[in-house]
Every structure is written in C-alpha cells, then in structure tokens.
Design a protein around this motif. Structure first.
Motif, PDB file in Angstrom:
ATOM      1  N   SER A  38      -4.154  13.892  -6.454  1.00 27.49           N
ATOM      2  CA  SER A  38      -4.121  13.812  -4.997  1.00 27.49           C
ATOM      3  C   SER A  38      -5.498  13.473  -4.423  1.00 27.49           C
ATOM      4  CB  SER A  38      -3.605  15.130  -4.417  1.00 27.49           C
ATOM      5  OG  SER A  38      -3.492  15.031  -3.017  1.00 27.49           O
ATOM      6  N   TYR A  39      -6.534  14.084  -4.989  1.00 28.25           N
ATOM      7  CA  TYR A  39      -7.900  13.739  -4.573  1.00 28.25           C
ATOM      8  C   TYR A  39      -8.195  12.276  -4.878  1.00 28.25           C
ATOM      9  CZ  TYR A  39      -9.390  18.564  -3.613  1.00 28.25           C
ATOM     10  OH  TYR A  39      -9.543  19.814  -3.080  1.00 28.25           O
ATOM     11  N   CYS A  40      -7.742  11.813  -6.042  1.00 25.47           N
ATOM     12  CA  CYS A  40      -7.982  10.420  -6.438  1.00 25.47           C
ATOM     13  C   CYS A  40      -7.243   9.449  -5.515  1.00 25.47           C
ATOM     14  CB  CYS A  40      -7.564  10.197  -7.886  1.00 25.47           C
ATOM     15  SG  CYS A  40      -8.585  11.102  -9.085  1.00 25.47           S
ATOM     16  N   ILE A  41      -6.021   9.777  -5.154  1.00 19.95           N
ATOM     17  CA  ILE A  41      -5.261   8.946  -4.217  1.00 19.95           C
ATOM     18  C   ILE A  41      -5.986   8.874  -2.880  1.00 19.95           C
ATOM     19  CG2 ILE A  41      -3.120   8.816  -2.852  1.00 19.95           C
ATOM     20  CD1 ILE A  41      -1.755  10.209  -5.354  1.00 19.95           C
ATOM     21  N   SER A  42      -6.460  10.014  -2.403  1.00 17.71           N
ATOM     22  CA  SER A  42      -7.157  10.056  -1.124  1.00 17.71           C
ATOM     23  C   SER A  42      -8.414   9.202  -1.126  1.00 17.71           C
ATOM     24  CB  SER A  42      -7.513  11.499  -0.756  1.00 17.71           C
ATOM     25  OG  SER A  42      -6.345  12.244  -0.525  1.00 17.71           O
ATOM     26  N   ALA A  43      -9.123   9.175  -2.248  1.00 21.94           N
ATOM     27  CA  ALA A  43     -10.371   8.418  -2.332  1.00 21.94           C
ATOM     28  C   ALA A  43     -10.149   6.938  -2.653  1.00 21.94           C
ATOM     29  CB  ALA A  43     -11.292   9.032  -3.380  1.00 21.94           C
ATOM     30  N   THR A  44      -8.932   6.577  -3.045  1.00 22.66           N
ATOM     31  CA  THR A  44      -8.674   5.181  -3.413  1.00 22.66           C
ATOM     32  C   THR A  44      -7.585   4.591  -2.518  1.00 22.66           C
ATOM     33  OG1 THR A  44      -7.142   5.805  -5.209  1.00 22.66           O
ATOM     34  CG2 THR A  44      -9.467   5.471  -5.808  1.00 22.66           C
ATOM     35  N   SER A  45      -6.369   4.542  -2.976  1.00 23.50           N
ATOM     36  CA  SER A  45      -5.322   3.777  -2.279  1.00 23.50           C
ATOM     37  C   SER A  45      -5.114   4.217  -0.831  1.00 23.50           C
ATOM     38  CB  SER A  45      -4.000   3.832  -3.053  1.00 23.50           C
ATOM     39  OG  SER A  45      -3.569   5.161  -3.246  1.00 23.50           O
ATOM     40  N   SER A  46      -5.114   5.496  -0.559  1.00 23.66           N
ATOM     41  CA  SER A  46      -4.932   5.948   0.825  1.00 23.66           C
ATOM     42  C   SER A  46      -6.105   5.549   1.708  1.00 23.66           C
ATOM     43  CB  SER A  46      -4.744   7.468   0.887  1.00 23.66           C
ATOM     44  OG  SER A  46      -3.512   7.834   0.341  1.00 23.66           O
ATOM     45  N   HIS A  47      -7.301   5.659   1.163  1.00 24.79           N
ATOM     46  CA  HIS A  47      -8.495   5.297   1.921  1.00 24.79           C
ATOM     47  C   HIS A  47      -8.570   3.780   2.104  1.00 24.79           C
ATOM     48  CE1 HIS A  47     -12.373   7.827   2.656  1.00 24.79           C
ATOM     49  NE2 HIS A  47     -11.925   7.284   3.756  1.00 24.79           N
ATOM     50  N   TYR A  48      -8.157   3.020   1.098  1.00 22.05           N
ATOM     51  CA  TYR A  48      -8.134   1.569   1.231  1.00 22.05           C
ATOM     52  C   TYR A  48      -7.123   1.156   2.298  1.00 22.05           C
ATOM     53  CZ  TYR A  48     -10.421   1.825  -3.373  1.00 22.05           C
ATOM     54  OH  TYR A  48     -11.244   2.123  -4.426  1.00 22.05           O
ATOM     55  N   ASP A  49      -5.986   1.831   2.330  1.00 16.81           N
ATOM     56  CA  ASP A  49      -4.972   1.545   3.338  1.00 16.81           C
ATOM     57  C   ASP A  49      -5.528   1.815   4.738  1.00 16.81           C
ATOM     58  OD1 ASP A  49      -2.202   0.868   4.092  1.00 16.81           O
ATOM     59  OD2 ASP A  49      -2.121   2.965   4.724  1.00 16.81           O
TER      60      ASP A  49
ATOM     61  N   MET B 280     -12.122   4.132 -11.070  1.00 14.51           N
ATOM     62  CA  MET B 280     -11.010   3.747 -11.937  1.00 14.51           C
ATOM     63  C   MET B 280     -11.278   4.185 -13.381  1.00 14.51           C
ATOM     64  SD  MET B 280      -9.063   2.722  -9.651  1.00 14.51           S
ATOM     65  CE  MET B 280      -7.689   2.338 -10.711  1.00 14.51           C
ATOM     66  N   GLU B 281     -12.521   4.082 -13.825  1.00  9.25           N
ATOM     67  CA  GLU B 281     -12.882   4.578 -15.158  1.00  9.25           C
ATOM     68  C   GLU B 281     -12.707   6.088 -15.231  1.00  9.25           C
ATOM     69  OE1 GLU B 281     -16.870   3.141 -15.744  1.00  9.25           O
ATOM     70  OE2 GLU B 281     -16.194   1.086 -16.136  1.00  9.25           O
ATOM     71  N   LEU B 282     -13.055   6.782 -14.166  1.00  8.74           N
ATOM     72  CA  LEU B 282     -12.892   8.233 -14.112  1.00  8.74           C
ATOM     73  C   LEU B 282     -11.412   8.603 -14.220  1.00  8.74           C
ATOM     74  CD1 LEU B 282     -14.577  11.004 -12.881  1.00  8.74           C
ATOM     75  CD2 LEU B 282     -12.881  10.517 -11.140  1.00  8.74           C
ATOM     76  N   ILE B 283     -10.585   7.945 -13.434  1.00  7.39           N
ATOM     77  CA  ILE B 283      -9.137   8.221 -13.460  1.00  7.39           C
ATOM     78  C   ILE B 283      -8.585   7.989 -14.859  1.00  7.39           C
ATOM     79  CG2 ILE B 283      -6.889   7.366 -12.643  1.00  7.39           C
ATOM     80  CD1 ILE B 283      -8.326   6.856  -9.893  1.00  7.39           C
ATOM     81  N   ASP B 284      -9.045   6.948 -15.502  1.00  9.84           N
ATOM     82  CA  ASP B 284      -8.535   6.595 -16.822  1.00  9.84           C
ATOM     83  C   ASP B 284      -8.816   7.666 -17.878  1.00  9.84           C
ATOM     84  OD1 ASP B 284      -7.076   4.593 -18.291  1.00  9.84           O
ATOM     85  OD2 ASP B 284      -8.942   4.222 -19.397  1.00  9.84           O
ATOM     86  N   ARG B 285      -9.816   8.512 -17.627  1.00  9.48           N
ATOM     87  CA  ARG B 285     -10.160   9.590 -18.584  1.00  9.48           C
ATOM     88  C   ARG B 285      -9.113  10.695 -18.622  1.00  9.48           C
ATOM     89  NH1 ARG B 285     -15.960  10.949 -16.239  1.00  9.48           N
ATOM     90  NH2 ARG B 285     -14.983  12.978 -16.165  1.00  9.48           N
ATOM     91  N   PHE B 286      -8.259  10.770 -17.624  1.00 10.56           N
ATOM     92  CA  PHE B 286      -7.329  11.892 -17.500  1.00 10.56           C
ATOM     93  C   PHE B 286      -5.899  11.499 -17.818  1.00 10.56           C
ATOM     94  CE2 PHE B 286     -10.959  12.927 -14.829  1.00 10.56           C
ATOM     95  CZ  PHE B 286     -11.246  14.221 -15.249  1.00 10.56           C
ATOM     96  N   SER B 287      -5.137  12.479 -18.274  1.00  8.82           N
ATOM     97  CA  SER B 287      -3.718  12.275 -18.583  1.00  8.82           C
ATOM     98  C   SER B 287      -2.888  12.485 -17.311  1.00  8.82           C
ATOM     99  CB  SER B 287      -3.272  13.282 -19.641  1.00  8.82           C
ATOM    100  OG  SER B 287      -3.302  14.603 -19.095  1.00  8.82           O
ATOM    101  N   ASP B 288      -1.615  12.139 -17.392  1.00 10.62           N
ATOM    102  CA  ASP B 288      -0.692  12.405 -16.284  1.00 10.62           C
ATOM    103  C   ASP B 288      -0.715  13.886 -15.913  1.00 10.62           C
ATOM    104  OD1 ASP B 288       0.419   9.915 -15.581  1.00 10.62           O
ATOM    105  OD2 ASP B 288       1.937  10.039 -17.157  1.00 10.62           O
ATOM    106  N   ALA B 289      -0.647  14.747 -16.931  1.00 14.04           N
ATOM    107  CA  ALA B 289      -0.620  16.195 -16.674  1.00 14.04           C
ATOM    108  C   ALA B 289      -1.904  16.647 -15.992  1.00 14.04           C
ATOM    109  CB  ALA B 289      -0.407  16.964 -17.973  1.00 14.04           C
TER     110      ALA B 289
ATOM    111  N   LEU C  27     -19.425  -0.943  -3.020  1.00  9.83           N
ATOM    112  CA  LEU C  27     -18.008  -0.569  -3.008  1.00  9.83           C
ATOM    113  C   LEU C  27     -17.324  -1.015  -4.296  1.00  9.83           C
ATOM    114  CD1 LEU C  27     -15.451   0.534  -1.706  1.00  9.83           C
ATOM    115  CD2 LEU C  27     -15.253  -1.649  -0.461  1.00  9.83           C
ATOM    116  N   GLY C  28     -17.585  -2.232  -4.721  1.00  5.74           N
ATOM    117  CA  GLY C  28     -16.978  -2.722  -5.964  1.00  5.74           C
ATOM    118  C   GLY C  28     -17.389  -1.896  -7.167  1.00  5.74           C
ATOM    119  N   GLU C  29     -18.673  -1.555  -7.236  1.00  5.42           N
ATOM    120  CA  GLU C  29     -19.164  -0.744  -8.353  1.00  5.42           C
ATOM    121  C   GLU C  29     -18.558   0.648  -8.346  1.00  5.42           C
ATOM    122  OE1 GLU C  29     -23.435  -0.740  -8.054  1.00  5.42           O
ATOM    123  OE2 GLU C  29     -23.581  -2.867  -8.573  1.00  5.42           O
ATOM    124  N   SER C  30     -18.517   1.280  -7.187  1.00  2.00           N
ATOM    125  CA  SER C  30     -17.986   2.649  -7.153  1.00  2.00           C
ATOM    126  C   SER C  30     -16.474   2.655  -7.369  1.00  2.00           C
ATOM    127  CB  SER C  30     -18.380   3.372  -5.863  1.00  2.00           C
ATOM    128  OG  SER C  30     -17.864   2.734  -4.720  1.00  2.00           O
TER     129      SER C  30
END
Length: 181
Positions: free
Chosen positions: A153-164, A126-135, A118-121
């Motif tokens: 939205s996909y990133c939110i679902s796989a991270t903060s929403s899923h962690y919640d 987070m590295e993947l998200i960092d590759r992209f701009s706001d737009a 889990l920590g590795e993924s």
C-alpha cells in the motif's frame, strides 16, 4: 485501473502510470519547462498542492522526494532501525509542511534535472519493490513497522497513485491553458 493486490499488478500499475506521466510531459514540448502551471481563471483548489506546485519541476521533484522517503523508510527498517514513514518532526497531520520543505529544497533544481531525478528514483523504487514477495508486500502485519497498512500500500501510494495525481494535475493545466489560448 484497479488497486493492485499482487506484486505483478503493483509493478504493472507503477510502470504503466509512470509511462503515461512521461508521455504527457513529453507531449507538452520543451517550452513546457518554463511555463507556469495554470488551472483556469480564478481556480482555487482546496488542497495545498494546487497553490504549491508552480511548474512541472515542482511536480517532478515532489514525486522524487516521496520516492526517497519510501526508499529510506524501507531500508532503515529492514536494517533493524524502526522508524516511522515520515521523518521527525512530521506526522500525517503536518505532512503538508514536509511537502513545502521539499518544494523549497528544489527551487533551484533545473527542469531537466528534476525529470532525471524522478527517473532515477522511480527506477530505485521499482528495484526496491522487486526485492519483496507478494506476501511481504500485501499481507497485513507481515512487517511490524508497517503497522496496520501493507508495504504494498505504501508502494502504491508512492508510485501509481502518486503518478495518477500528477497526471490529473498536468491534464488540468493542459485543458485550462488550451481554453486560455
């Protein structure tokens, strides 16, 4: 926490919720690794995950596998091979079967290994998200392969929403276990 609408908010929400999740798991002590999840006498949650996830390992590997889905989907599409988010033969109507496949795959994964995975993924996402701009993350239709949903939205679902989701599930276990004791 409000739903992120910028890259900075997405990163902050993901890191904050991940830290909360790890702190919660850490507060349970070493014995928590072998304790079955308990949600209360006669508890019957409506969603399949309440019956599926038997311990903390199951929750951790579930999050890990959804990270892997996101990473593979983004990388494949960025490489020019258009693929849906869910791998065949799964759809949003049958993703519960995919979750069960993940569960079965990890029945011999040790608790400590599940947390390491889990920590590795999480780091990789987070590295993947960092590759992209706001737009790129939050403009609807920026990528044809995200359809009517933004990449963010996909990133939110796989991270903060899923962690919640995981935090709520674990807290339900902690409260029910305290009442039982």
């Amino acid at each position: 926490m409000a739903r992120p609408t910028t890259k900075a908010q997405l990163i902050n929400a993901a890191e904050t919720e991940f830290a909360k999740l790890l702190d919660l798991v850490g507060s349970m002590g070493e014995s928590a690794a072998s304790v079955p999840l308990f949600f209360g006498p006669g508890f019957a949650g409506k969603e399949a995950h309440w019956a599926r996830d038997k311990n903390l390992r199951d929750v951790a590997v579930h999050l890990h596998e959804w990270h892997r889905l996101l990473i593979a989907w983004v990388n494949t599409n960025q490489a020019g091979d258009a693929q849906p988010f869910l791998p065949a033969p799964y759809s949003w109507k049958t993703y519960g079967d995919l979750n069960m496949e993940f569960w079965r795959k990890h029945q011999h994964t040790a608790h400590a290994d599940s947390l390491r995975l889990l920590g590795e993924s999480h780091r990789q996402v987070m590295e993947l998200i960092d590759r992209f701009s706001d737009a790129e993350l939050f403009t609807q239709g920026h990528f044809a392969w995200t359809g009517t949903t933004t990449l963010g939205s996909y990133c939110i679902s796989a991270t903060s929403s899923h962690y919640d989701w995981a935090i709520k599930k674990i807290r339900t276990h902690i409260r029910a276990s305290a009442r039982k004791a």
